[in-house]
Structure formats: C-alpha cells, structure tokens
Design a protein around this motif. Structure first.
Motif, PDB file in Angstrom:
ATOM      1  N   LEU A   1       0.735  -1.176  -0.004  1.00  0.00           N
ATOM      2  CA  LEU A   1      -0.039   0.066  -0.012  1.00  0.00           C
ATOM      3  C   LEU A   1       0.885   1.316   0.160  1.00  0.00           C
ATOM      4  N   VAL A   2       0.339   2.179  -0.771  1.00  0.00           N
ATOM      5  CA  VAL A   2       1.279   3.453  -0.960  1.00  0.00           C
ATOM      6  C   VAL A   2       0.463   4.609  -0.492  1.00  0.00           C
ATOM      7  N   ASP A   3       0.916   5.443   0.800  1.00  0.00           N
ATOM      8  CA  ASP A   3      -0.008   6.579   0.977  1.00  0.00           C
ATOM      9  C   ASP A   3      -0.555   7.395  -0.103  1.00  0.00           C
ATOM     10  N   ALA A   4       0.570   7.746  -0.983  1.00  0.00           N
ATOM     11  CA  ALA A   4       0.271   8.573  -1.931  1.00  0.00           C
ATOM     12  C   ALA A   4      -0.703   8.354  -2.890  1.00  0.00           C
ATOM     13  N   ASP A   5      -1.074   6.959  -2.964  1.00  0.00           N
ATOM     14  CA  ASP A   5      -1.939   6.701  -4.102  1.00  0.00           C
ATOM     15  C   ASP A   5      -3.322   6.670  -3.764  1.00  0.00           C
ATOM     16  N   PHE A   6      -3.892   7.613  -3.055  1.00  0.00           N
ATOM     17  CA  PHE A   6      -5.283   7.685  -2.745  1.00  0.00           C
ATOM     18  C   PHE A   6      -6.090   7.922  -4.057  1.00  0.00           C
ATOM     19  N   HIS A   7      -7.505   7.281  -4.177  1.00  0.00           N
ATOM     20  CA  HIS A   7      -8.128   7.502  -5.274  1.00  0.00           C
ATOM     21  C   HIS A   7      -8.975   8.658  -4.938  1.00  0.00           C
ATOM     22  N   ASP A   8      -9.256   9.333  -5.905  1.00  0.00           N
ATOM     23  CA  ASP A   8      -9.939  10.594  -5.749  1.00  0.00           C
ATOM     24  C   ASP A   8     -11.563  10.590  -6.300  1.00  0.00           C
ATOM     25  N   ASN A   9     -12.604  10.988  -5.460  1.00  0.00           N
ATOM     26  CA  ASN A   9     -13.889  10.869  -5.994  1.00  0.00           C
ATOM     27  C   ASN A   9     -14.597   9.589  -6.269  1.00  0.00           C
ATOM     28  N   VAL A  10     -14.534   8.917  -5.194  1.00  0.00           N
ATOM     29  CA  VAL A  10     -14.924   7.440  -5.155  1.00  0.00           C
ATOM     30  C   VAL A  10     -16.577   7.270  -4.512  1.00  0.00           C
ATOM     31  N   ARG A  11     -17.412   6.923  -5.431  1.00  0.00           N
ATOM     32  CA  ARG A  11     -18.830   6.731  -4.896  1.00  0.00           C
ATOM     33  C   ARG A  11     -19.442   5.466  -4.954  1.00  0.00           C
ATOM     34  N   LEU A  12     -19.640   4.723  -3.774  1.00  0.00           N
ATOM     35  CA  LEU A  12     -19.930   3.518  -3.673  1.00  0.00           C
ATOM     36  C   LEU A  12     -21.556   3.467  -2.939  1.00  0.00           C
ATOM     37  N   GLU A  13     -22.529   3.033  -3.886  1.00  0.00           N
ATOM     38  CA  GLU A  13     -23.932   3.427  -3.610  1.00  0.00           C
ATOM     39  C   GLU A  13     -24.829   2.209  -3.821  1.00  0.00           C
ATOM     40  N   ASN A  14     -25.767   1.910  -2.948  1.00  0.00           N
ATOM     41  CA  ASN A  14     -26.719   0.736  -3.406  1.00  0.00           C
ATOM     42  C   ASN A  14     -26.040  -0.558  -3.488  1.00  0.00           C
TER      43      ASN A  14
ATOM     44  N   GLY B   1      -7.806   7.557   4.420  1.00  0.00           N
ATOM     45  CA  GLY B   1      -7.774   8.746   3.767  1.00  0.00           C
ATOM     46  C   GLY B   1      -8.491  10.010   4.303  1.00  0.00           C
ATOM     47  N   HIS B   2      -8.944  11.007   3.530  1.00  0.00           N
ATOM     48  CA  HIS B   2      -9.531  12.064   4.212  1.00  0.00           C
ATOM     49  C   HIS B   2     -10.703  12.563   3.350  1.00  0.00           C
ATOM     50  N   ASN B   3     -11.722  13.248   4.010  1.00  0.00           N
ATOM     51  CA  ASN B   3     -12.897  13.628   3.574  1.00  0.00           C
ATOM     52  C   ASN B   3     -13.776  12.519   3.164  1.00  0.00           C
ATOM     53  N   LEU B   4     -13.786  11.475   3.861  1.00  0.00           N
ATOM     54  CA  LEU B   4     -14.441  10.029   3.592  1.00  0.00           C
ATOM     55  C   LEU B   4     -15.769  10.266   4.193  1.00  0.00           C
ATOM     56  N   THR B   5     -16.973   9.802   3.716  1.00  0.00           N
ATOM     57  CA  THR B   5     -18.313   9.706   4.360  1.00  0.00           C
ATOM     58  C   THR B   5     -18.968   8.332   4.129  1.00  0.00           C
ATOM     59  N   VAL B   6     -19.470   7.931   5.224  1.00  0.00           N
ATOM     60  CA  VAL B   6     -20.353   6.730   5.388  1.00  0.00           C
ATOM     61  C   VAL B   6     -21.849   7.023   5.845  1.00  0.00           C
ATOM     62  N   THR B   7     -22.672   6.738   5.107  1.00  0.00           N
ATOM     63  CA  THR B   7     -23.992   7.314   5.367  1.00  0.00           C
ATOM     64  C   THR B   7     -25.112   6.141   4.961  1.00  0.00           C
ATOM     65  N   ASP B   8     -26.208   5.880   5.724  1.00  0.00           N
ATOM     66  CA  ASP B   8     -27.410   5.413   5.525  1.00  0.00           C
ATOM     67  C   ASP B   8     -26.988   4.000   5.184  1.00  0.00           C
ATOM     68  N   CYS B   9     -26.001   3.572   5.832  1.00  0.00           N
ATOM     69  CA  CYS B   9     -25.811   1.913   5.547  1.00  0.00           C
ATOM     70  C   CYS B   9     -26.432   1.087   6.476  1.00  0.00           C
ATOM     71  N   SER B  10     -26.682  -0.112   6.420  1.00  0.00           N
ATOM     72  CA  SER B  10     -27.218  -1.062   7.171  1.00  0.00           C
ATOM     73  C   SER B  10     -26.035  -2.125   7.663  1.00  0.00           C
ATOM     74  N   PHE B  11     -25.691  -2.487   8.822  1.00  0.00           N
ATOM     75  CA  PHE B  11     -24.730  -3.619   9.191  1.00  0.00           C
ATOM     76  C   PHE B  11     -25.485  -4.702  10.065  1.00  0.00           C
ATOM     77  N   LYS B  12     -25.201  -5.899   9.636  1.00  0.00           N
ATOM     78  CA  LYS B  12     -25.777  -6.935  10.509  1.00  0.00           C
ATOM     79  C   LYS B  12     -24.376  -7.907  10.618  1.00  0.00           C
ATOM     80  N   ARG B  13     -24.475  -8.366  11.857  1.00  0.00           N
ATOM     81  CA  ARG B  13     -23.569  -9.553  12.094  1.00  0.00           C
ATOM     82  C   ARG B  13     -22.220  -9.267  11.760  1.00  0.00           C
TER      83      ARG B  13
END
Length: 266
Positions: A176-189, A248-260
């Motif tokens: 892993l390389v700290d400089a290799d942050f991806h930019d503008n990733v959206r994981l949805e539904n 990373g930075h400026n990361l958001t997790v919202t409206d997700c459900s977690f079970k077990r």
C-alpha cells in the motif's frame, strides 16, 4: 462475396462476442474480448444481458489479475448489467489463485459498474483446506491513483474472500502506498452477503472486510452488509469482520445497514 458490418450505438453486448450466460459455458474469454473491443471502438461501455456468466478464471483486466491491460486505457469505461437480480458473474471452481478478479484496473479516470451480482461460488470455499492460503479474490480491484469511480446497484454474495471490493493503491510489489489515494469514489446501493475469508481446515475464517478503500473526497452510501455468520463464531482479532475498512480524508459513510459484523467501519 460480401460481409455484414454491425452498425450500433450504445453499449456493446458480451453476447456479440460469444458469451452464453448459461452458467455452464466459461464466458471469461468472451467478456475480455468485449471489453477490449469497447476500447478499440471508442464505445467504452459493455452490457451484460440477463444470465449467469461463469468464469473459470475471473476476467481480471489489467494490474495484477489475469494479464490484460485493456481496461486501463479505457477512461470512462462502464459495465452495465440488465439488473443485479438478473445478471450474475460467477467464479468457477478452478479459480483458486490470489488477485484474480472480474474487473481490475489501474490508474483509470472514470469507471462505472452497475446492475451486476458477483457470486464467488460457495462451493469453492468448501474445497479450501490449506491453512496458509489467503483467499484474496476481490470482484473489483481499483488501483493506482484512479479517480471518478462509481460502483452502484450491485450485490456481492458467497464472499468467502477477503475484501470483495478493493479500492486501494498498490505498488507493483503489492504494498500500500499512502500517496495513491483515489479521488471521488462513490459506492452506492451495494449489498454484501456471506462475507468471510475462505476456509481453513474446514473452518470459515473471520479476518476480513467487505470494502477496503484508500481514497479522498469519497462516499459509501445506502449499502447493506450482512456477514450471515453469527458473531459467536468470531475470534478476538480486533479487525476481524469489519464491514468497511477505509483510510484517507474527506470520507463519508451514510445510510448503511450492518448486521453480524464486529464493527461497521474503521
């Protein structure tokens, strides 16, 4: 003699290149050929009609998957399924090497994957008994400072692997390389079910995460996570069974459900 020339607009169907989607035929080569043609033609969009597409060796395009770097040059590439309930990409029983994946790209600007169920094939996990084996076969691998990534309306099931969705920067050696942050990733539904790391001595393993991500300015939203394995089966590993592992930075997790899961995200 003459020949027919197909005139088309929109996505290129994998069935034009011989994919059957009948859960019997190995469709790996046909899928790879479709992706390469989408780049050569400039269409940049691949369509999967309803069906279950078996891949005896997953069509990892580029990077450290199956050697084929075509997708890395198709900036703005999209893979579109007829619907996650009607299109399945399924690993075959011989897909037993590390870092083989359905979609594997490096340094891409613009990637969209939607409407597909990724089935890692529960029967594969039952055959793994090597205590030293790490079942690391993400369905989607995004590497090397990629940006503008949108993965949505997909299901990942029978995930007896570590990190079925891997969005992280890697060097050629796999570090892993700290400089290799991806930019503008959206994981949805997205939906993750039956998440565990392989089988060791006929015992389901726990040290895994559903999503692993190195990114900035990115979001995980409206996703559902269910390991479907009781928490009482987990060991004391502090990072075992984490739904989302992200750095990373400026990361958001919202409206997700977690079970077990032991924890939602770190």
């Amino acid at each position: 003699t003459g020949r027919w020339i197909r005139i088309y607009s929109g996505e290129i169907s994998v069935k034009w290149f011989g994919a059957k989607g009948d859960v019997v035929t190995d469709d790996r080569s046909a899928i790879q050929a479709t992706i390469r043609d989408s780049g050569d033609s400039g269409v940049k969009s691949v369509y999967f009609p309803a069906g279950t597409y078996l891949c005896e060796l997953a069509p990892g395009i580029g990077g450290i998957g199956v050697s084929d770097s075509a997708i890395n040059t198709i900036h703005g590439f999209s893979a579109i399924g007829a619907g996650e309930g009607s299109v399945t990409l399924k690993l075959g029983l011989t897909s037993d090497k590390n870092f083989q994946s359905f979609f594997n790209c490096n340094g891409i600007d613009g990637l969209s994957i939607s409407g597909i169920t990724f089935d890692f094939n529960a029967a594969r996990a039952a055959t793994r008994v090597d205590v030293n084996y790490r079942f690391h076969n993400p369905a989607i691998i995004v590497q090397g400072q990629s940006k503008n990534i949108y993965i949505h309306d997909c299901t990942f099931t029978n995930c007896y692997v570590d990190q079925p969705l891997l969005v992280a920067g890697f060097t050629a050696g796999g570090s892993l390389v700290d400089a290799d942050f991806h930019d503008n990733v959206r994981l949805e539904n997205l939906t993750f079910t039956k998440v565990a790391e392989g089988v060791v001595n006929n015992t389901i393993q726990e040290d895994c995460s559903a999503i692993f991500m190195y990114a900035k300015n990115s979001i995980v939203t409206n996703c559902n996570f269910d390991s479907e394995i009781p928490l009482t089966d987990l060991n004391a590993d502090s990072r075992g069974r984490t739904a989302i592992e992200m750095y990373g930075h400026n990361l958001t997790v919202t409206d997700c459900s977690f079970k077990r899961f032991r924890r939602a995200h770190i």
